[in-house]
Design a protein around this motif. Sequence first.
Motif, PDB file in Angstrom:
ATOM      1  N   VAL A  59     -69.788  87.230 -91.047  1.00  8.28           N
ATOM      2  CA  VAL A  59     -70.798  86.784 -90.080  1.00  8.28           C
ATOM      3  C   VAL A  59     -70.137  86.534 -88.724  1.00  8.28           C
ATOM      4  N   LEU A  60     -69.019  85.834 -88.725  1.00  9.22           N
ATOM      5  CA  LEU A  60     -68.322  85.539 -87.472  1.00  9.22           C
ATOM      6  C   LEU A  60     -67.792  86.807 -86.822  1.00  9.22           C
ATOM      7  N   ALA A  61     -67.244  87.712 -87.609  1.00 11.23           N
ATOM      8  CA  ALA A  61     -66.736  88.977 -87.077  1.00 11.23           C
ATOM      9  C   ALA A  61     -67.880  89.823 -86.513  1.00 11.23           C
ATOM     10  N   PHE A  62     -69.005  89.841 -87.207  1.00  7.06           N
ATOM     11  CA  PHE A  62     -70.178  90.574 -86.737  1.00  7.06           C
ATOM     12  C   PHE A  62     -70.616  90.036 -85.377  1.00  7.06           C
ATOM     13  N   ALA A  63     -70.694  88.722 -85.260  1.00  8.00           N
ATOM     14  CA  ALA A  63     -71.119  88.103 -83.994  1.00  8.00           C
ATOM     15  C   ALA A  63     -70.124  88.397 -82.882  1.00  8.00           C
ATOM     16  N   ALA A  64     -68.845  88.320 -83.183  1.00  8.44           N
ATOM     17  CA  ALA A  64     -67.824  88.593 -82.172  1.00  8.44           C
ATOM     18  C   ALA A  64     -67.874  90.052 -81.727  1.00  8.44           C
TER      19      ALA A  64
END
Length: 74
Positions: A59-64
Amino acid sequence: MTEIDQRITSNPAVRSGKPVVRGTRIAVSDVLEYLAGGMTIGEVLADFPDLDAEDIRAVLAFAAQRDYRRSPIT
């Protein structure tokens, strides 16, 4: 296929096409809002037992990744 592609999916029939964690109806935006609101990763995982730590990282990688594509490079 990247880790993000394996864990984050989008389907018009699920949550109106919002990106979700694979196999769930838990939207990426929901997880981000919980974390931004002060919940720890452990608290998110406790509230959503269908998720694991790798899902949160995806999720964090997707957002970044999404933010990076939208930001102008100067």
